[in-house]
Write a protein that holds these residues in place. Structure first.
Motif, PDB file in Angstrom:
ATOM      1  N   ARG A 354       0.801  -1.225   0.000  1.00  0.00           N
ATOM      2  CA  ARG A 354       0.000   0.000   0.000  1.00  0.00           C
ATOM      3  C   ARG A 354       0.832   1.272   0.000  1.00  0.00           C
ATOM      4  O   ARG A 354       0.353   2.327  -0.429  1.00  0.00           O
ATOM      5  N   ILE A 355       2.084   1.201   0.469  1.00  0.00           N
ATOM      6  CA  ILE A 355       2.899   2.419   0.487  1.00  0.00           C
ATOM      7  C   ILE A 355       3.069   2.992  -0.909  1.00  0.00           C
ATOM      8  O   ILE A 355       3.184   4.213  -1.088  1.00  0.00           O
ATOM      9  N   VAL A 356       3.048   2.139  -1.937  1.00  0.00           N
ATOM     10  CA  VAL A 356       3.271   2.607  -3.299  1.00  0.00           C
ATOM     11  C   VAL A 356       2.183   3.605  -3.714  1.00  0.00           C
ATOM     12  O   VAL A 356       2.465   4.619  -4.370  1.00  0.00           O
ATOM     13  N   ASN A 357       0.941   3.362  -3.333  1.00  0.00           N
ATOM     14  CA  ASN A 357      -0.142   4.287  -3.688  1.00  0.00           C
ATOM     15  C   ASN A 357       0.048   5.641  -3.013  1.00  0.00           C
ATOM     16  O   ASN A 357      -0.237   6.689  -3.612  1.00  0.00           O
ATOM     17  N   TYR A 358       0.507   5.633  -1.767  1.00  0.00           N
ATOM     18  CA  TYR A 358       0.790   6.905  -1.090  1.00  0.00           C
ATOM     19  C   TYR A 358       1.929   7.649  -1.776  1.00  0.00           C
ATOM     20  O   TYR A 358       1.882   8.877  -1.937  1.00  0.00           O
ATOM     21  N   LEU A 359       2.953   6.911  -2.184  1.00  0.00           N
ATOM     22  CA  LEU A 359       4.092   7.554  -2.846  1.00  0.00           C
ATOM     23  C   LEU A 359       3.666   8.180  -4.171  1.00  0.00           C
ATOM     24  O   LEU A 359       4.062   9.308  -4.498  1.00  0.00           O
ATOM     25  N   LYS A 360       2.849   7.472  -4.933  1.00  0.00           N
ATOM     26  CA  LYS A 360       2.393   8.016  -6.217  1.00  0.00           C
ATOM     27  C   LYS A 360       1.550   9.282  -6.013  1.00  0.00           C
ATOM     28  O   LYS A 360       1.589  10.204  -6.826  1.00  0.00           O
ATOM     29  N   ALA A 361       0.816   9.332  -4.913  1.00  0.00           N
ATOM     30  CA  ALA A 361      -0.070  10.474  -4.661  1.00  0.00           C
ATOM     31  C   ALA A 361       0.640  11.654  -4.010  1.00  0.00           C
ATOM     32  O   ALA A 361       0.241  12.808  -4.222  1.00  0.00           O
ATOM     33  N   LEU A 362       1.705  11.390  -3.245  1.00  0.00           N
ATOM     34  CA  LEU A 362       2.234  12.437  -2.357  1.00  0.00           C
ATOM     35  C   LEU A 362       3.715  12.756  -2.524  1.00  0.00           C
ATOM     36  O   LEU A 362       4.196  13.719  -1.923  1.00  0.00           O
ATOM     37  N   LEU A 363       4.454  11.967  -3.297  1.00  0.00           N
ATOM     38  CA  LEU A 363       5.893  12.235  -3.429  1.00  0.00           C
ATOM     39  C   LEU A 363       6.188  13.582  -4.095  1.00  0.00           C
ATOM     40  O   LEU A 363       7.269  14.149  -3.883  1.00  0.00           O
ATOM     41  N   ASP A 364       5.269  14.075  -4.904  1.00  0.00           N
ATOM     42  CA  ASP A 364       5.525  15.345  -5.590  1.00  0.00           C
ATOM     43  C   ASP A 364       5.071  16.555  -4.773  1.00  0.00           C
ATOM     44  O   ASP A 364       5.101  17.686  -5.254  1.00  0.00           O
ATOM     45  N   ASN A 365       4.691  16.342  -3.505  1.00  0.00           N
ATOM     46  CA  ASN A 365       4.215  17.435  -2.643  1.00  0.00           C
ATOM     47  C   ASN A 365       5.334  17.825  -1.669  1.00  0.00           C
ATOM     48  O   ASN A 365       5.795  16.998  -0.886  1.00  0.00           O
ATOM     49  N   PRO A 366       5.778  19.086  -1.678  1.00  0.00           N
ATOM     50  CA  PRO A 366       6.882  19.489  -0.799  1.00  0.00           C
ATOM     51  C   PRO A 366       6.545  19.462   0.684  1.00  0.00           C
ATOM     52  O   PRO A 366       7.458  19.527   1.520  1.00  0.00           O
ATOM     53  N   THR A 367       5.263  19.348   1.057  1.00  0.00           N
ATOM     54  CA  THR A 367       4.924  19.244   2.483  1.00  0.00           C
ATOM     55  C   THR A 367       4.968  17.798   2.982  1.00  0.00           C
ATOM     56  O   THR A 367       4.759  17.545   4.163  1.00  0.00           O
ATOM     57  N   THR A 368       5.247  16.860   2.078  1.00  0.00           N
ATOM     58  CA  THR A 368       5.347  15.449   2.465  1.00  0.00           C
ATOM     59  C   THR A 368       6.757  15.145   2.984  1.00  0.00           C
ATOM     60  O   THR A 368       7.745  15.624   2.424  1.00  0.00           O
ATOM     61  N   ASP A 369       6.819  14.379   4.042  1.00  0.00           N
ATOM     62  CA  ASP A 369       8.088  13.850   4.541  1.00  0.00           C
ATOM     63  C   ASP A 369       8.091  12.345   4.337  1.00  0.00           C
ATOM     64  O   ASP A 369       7.177  11.655   4.799  1.00  0.00           O
ATOM     65  N   LEU A 370       9.099  11.832   3.651  1.00  0.00           N
ATOM     66  CA  LEU A 370       9.265  10.386   3.531  1.00  0.00           C
ATOM     67  C   LEU A 370      10.437   9.980   4.401  1.00  0.00           C
ATOM     68  O   LEU A 370      11.576  10.420   4.187  1.00  0.00           O
ATOM     69  N   LEU A 371      10.177   9.138   5.391  1.00  0.00           N
ATOM     70  CA  LEU A 371      11.213   8.668   6.298  1.00  0.00           C
ATOM     71  C   LEU A 371      11.574   7.234   5.945  1.00  0.00           C
ATOM     72  O   LEU A 371      10.733   6.337   6.028  1.00  0.00           O
ATOM     73  N   LEU A 372      12.809   7.019   5.539  1.00  0.00           N
ATOM     74  CA  LEU A 372      13.307   5.673   5.234  1.00  0.00           C
ATOM     75  C   LEU A 372      14.042   5.169   6.471  1.00  0.00           C
ATOM     76  O   LEU A 372      15.093   5.697   6.835  1.00  0.00           O
ATOM     77  N   ILE A 373      13.463   4.147   7.113  1.00  0.00           N
ATOM     78  CA  ILE A 373      13.990   3.736   8.417  1.00  0.00           C
ATOM     79  C   ILE A 373      14.653   2.360   8.372  1.00  0.00           C
ATOM     80  O   ILE A 373      15.071   1.854   9.410  1.00  0.00           O
ATOM     81  N   GLY A 374      14.759   1.769   7.182  1.00  0.00           N
ATOM     82  CA  GLY A 374      15.357   0.449   7.080  1.00  0.00           C
ATOM     83  C   GLY A 374      16.269   0.357   5.866  1.00  0.00           C
ATOM     84  O   GLY A 374      16.352   1.278   5.040  1.00  0.00           O
ATOM     85  N   TYR A 375      16.937  -0.756   5.761  1.00  0.00           N
ATOM     86  CA  TYR A 375      17.871  -0.994   4.654  1.00  0.00           C
ATOM     87  C   TYR A 375      17.106  -1.037   3.332  1.00  0.00           C
ATOM     88  O   TYR A 375      16.054  -1.673   3.230  1.00  0.00           O
ATOM     89  N   GLN A 376      17.632  -0.357   2.318  1.00  0.00           N
ATOM     90  CA  GLN A 376      17.020  -0.324   0.992  1.00  0.00           C
ATOM     91  C   GLN A 376      17.929  -1.099   0.028  1.00  0.00           C
ATOM     92  O   GLN A 376      18.985  -0.615  -0.360  1.00  0.00           O
ATOM     93  N   ALA A 377      17.524  -2.309  -0.320  1.00  0.00           N
ATOM     94  CA  ALA A 377      18.358  -3.165  -1.169  1.00  0.00           C
ATOM     95  C   ALA A 377      18.462  -2.601  -2.579  1.00  0.00           C
ATOM     96  O   ALA A 377      17.520  -1.978  -3.092  1.00  0.00           O
ATOM     97  N   ARG A 378      19.597  -2.832  -3.209  1.00  0.00           N
ATOM     98  CA  ARG A 378      19.802  -2.379  -4.587  1.00  0.00           C
ATOM     99  C   ARG A 378      18.706  -2.907  -5.497  1.00  0.00           C
ATOM    100  O   ARG A 378      18.311  -4.068  -5.407  1.00  0.00           O
ATOM    101  N   GLY A 379      18.233  -2.030  -6.389  1.00  0.00           N
ATOM    102  CA  GLY A 379      17.216  -2.437  -7.347  1.00  0.00           C
ATOM    103  C   GLY A 379      15.796  -2.234  -6.867  1.00  0.00           C
ATOM    104  O   GLY A 379      14.858  -2.462  -7.626  1.00  0.00           O
ATOM    105  N   THR A 380      15.615  -1.793  -5.620  1.00  0.00           N
ATOM    106  CA  THR A 380      14.265  -1.530  -5.121  1.00  0.00           C
ATOM    107  C   THR A 380      13.927  -0.050  -5.305  1.00  0.00           C
ATOM    108  O   THR A 380      14.830   0.802  -5.333  1.00  0.00           O
ATOM    109  N   PRO A 381      12.640   0.300  -5.409  1.00  0.00           N
ATOM    110  CA  PRO A 381      12.269   1.714  -5.497  1.00  0.00           C
ATOM    111  C   PRO A 381      12.768   2.520  -4.304  1.00  0.00           C
ATOM    112  O   PRO A 381      13.140   3.693  -4.452  1.00  0.00           O
ATOM    113  N   GLY A 382      12.791   1.894  -3.119  1.00  0.00           N
ATOM    114  CA  GLY A 382      13.285   2.607  -1.938  1.00  0.00           C
ATOM    115  C   GLY A 382      14.728   3.057  -2.116  1.00  0.00           C
ATOM    116  O   GLY A 382      15.095   4.176  -1.720  1.00  0.00           O
ATOM    117  N   ALA A 383      15.553   2.209  -2.709  1.00  0.00           N
ATOM    118  CA  ALA A 383      16.952   2.575  -2.945  1.00  0.00           C
ATOM    119  C   ALA A 383      17.052   3.722  -3.955  1.00  0.00           C
ATOM    120  O   ALA A 383      17.886   4.627  -3.812  1.00  0.00           O
TER     121      ALA A 383
END
Length: 464
Positions: A354-383
């Protein structure tokens, strides 16, 4: 033949953990059987990443260090290939494992409820809970002796490192598989303590080349993100694994809100009662409920909060979303008009869920904060977001290019993995240090750097 340690995953990266300890009689155990993820699931040796490409004859048991999918996700294929032995794990993992495997089965195998019920019944019949600190003997069918003992690893609730005692002829060997070791001071979990000693240690190296922030620093940075949400009426998005990270971040936020609310609200202070926290993951909600059932395994600090009448995983401002329709309504509403809100949703590497739908809706908004709290493996969108987001780049999600205007923050202190200092300390504090350490579960740089740091204290350090 002599005793062998074979590696069937987590050799060239950090996913797909699967190791085999084989006695000279041919009897063996598997330690974990995890799913490959990210680039490790594509191309090269992992191109057919679900295949069990090693023989199972002589495998007496599967030992599960913890229930993250990169350690247990290939279990359906292991059983389909013919594995018939017991599944040994800690008592908390015995409760959590069926929940993880049910979700993985629905996503990766079949949604047939009859097939799912039969599969889960088979899994539950195989699970053998082992209390921490107690030796468990395995039949070898001969004069050889093999017993295992689980000790708390501090990674997630129920996580363990595995001590294996082998007696072959007149030779005795103790082999330790670290699984994933946790960092000290993790919410809810006692810190891992190394054993007296071992002859060989198979050691994870995820953060073998770096250090984490301390807990105070990470908590301050989390609080700053929550304060920005209140001031800017923005949304804080936290991609998190349903088990472990979600519960720890809830625990930390309860502490922040409790402390801030206790100061009272004076002129110019933020109204913390306006900040709501949403866990948008049915699976995470089930895990959180299981975590509550497992209170006897919480650490002293968590029990102190309970004695004070606080509820670290069930507080007033916490809401859980179960249905897909409610999820869609919330995403659409926030896209139209953001509000001070924290959303925790899977997956932790932004690779689905479900996080993907939030990212598509809110990543382009400067008031959004995205907190990455875990390891992001190579090749993943998180990385990709972690790498390109701070530069104002973009990420491709479901084939769609999304420009990144949100604030991207990596909170390394929330990693559930030990950092370099913790890994070195685990070996250094053994009274009887191993003659060999094998480094797995890390990228090439992490393993190489950790190898250099370990060499002065260990006779032999190898990278399989």
């Amino acid at each position: 033949m002599v005793m062998q340690i074979l590696h069937h995953g987590a050799v060239e990266g950090v996913t797909g953990s699967c190791h085999q300890l084989r006695l000279d009689s041919g009897v063996s155990i598997l330690v974990d059987c995890g799913l490959f993820q990210g680039d490790e699931a594509r191309g090269g040796a992992a191109s057919d990443s679900l295949t069990i490409d090693f023989p199972l004859n002589g495998v007496a048991a599967l030992v599960v260090t913890h229930v993250h999918i990169d350690h247990v996700g290939r279990l359906p294929w292991l059983i389909a290939t013919g594995f018939r032995g017991p599944i040994l794990c800690s008592e908390p993992s015995a409760l959590l494992l069926p929940l993880v495997l049910e979700d993985a089965f629905r996503i990766g195998v079949s949604r047939d409820l009859g097939l799912l019920d039969r599969y889960l019944a088979l899994i539950k019949a195989r699970i053998v809970p082992i209390p921490y600190g107690r030796w468990h003997e395995l039949p070898t069918g001969g004069d050889d002796r093999l017993r295992i003992r689980l000790q708390p690893a501090g990674h997630i609730l129920g996580s363990a490192y595995v001590e294996c005692d082998l007696k072959e002829s007149s030779r005795k060997t103790r082999v330790l598989f670290s699984g994933d070791l946790g960092a000290p001071h993790a919410p809810l979990l006692p810190a891992p303590r190394p054993p007296y000693g071992a002859d060989i240690v198979v050691l994870e190296s995820t953060y073998g080349d770096r250090q984490h922030e301390d807990r105070r620093t990470r908590s301050q940075r989390l609080q700053q993100a929550l304060e920005r949400a209140l001031r800017d009426k923005g949304v804080v998005l936290i991609p998190a694994f349903s088990i472990g990270r979600t519960q720890e971040i809830l625990y930390e936020m309860e502490g922040i809100i409790h402390k801030a609310s206790g100061r009272g609200r004076g002129a110019g202070e933020l109204d913390w009662q306006r900040l709501n926290i949403v866990v948008d993951s049915p699976l995470a909600a089930r895990f959180t409920q299981s975590y509550r059932q497992l209170k006897p395994f919480w650490d002293r600090e968590a029990h102190r909060r309970l004695r004070q009448g606080r509820h670290p995983l069930t507080f007033e401002q916490l809401t859980t979303i179960d249905s897909h329709q409610a999820h869609q309504r919330l995403v659409a509403g926030l896209a139209r008009e953001p509000e001070p809100l924290v959303v925790i949703a899977a997956s932790g590497m932004c690779a689905g869920g479900r996080i993907v739908n939030y990212l598509k809706a809110l990543l382009d908004n400067p008031t959004t904060d995205l907190l990455l709290i875990g390891y992001q493996a190579r090749g993943t969108p998180g990385a990709d977001i972690q790498r390109y987001g701070p530069k104002g780049g973009y990420v491709v999600l479901d084939g769609q290019r999304i420009d990144i205007r949100a604030r991207i923050t990596t909170l390394g202190g929330y990693s559930a993995h030990a950092d370099q200092a913790n890994l070195l300390g685990f070996i250094r504090r053994m009274c009887k240090r191993p003659s060999e350490v094998r480094l797995v579960h890390g990228d090439s740089r992490a393993k190489t750097v950790l190898k250099q740091e370990l060499e002065p204290m260990v006779e032999r350090v190898t990278i399989p």
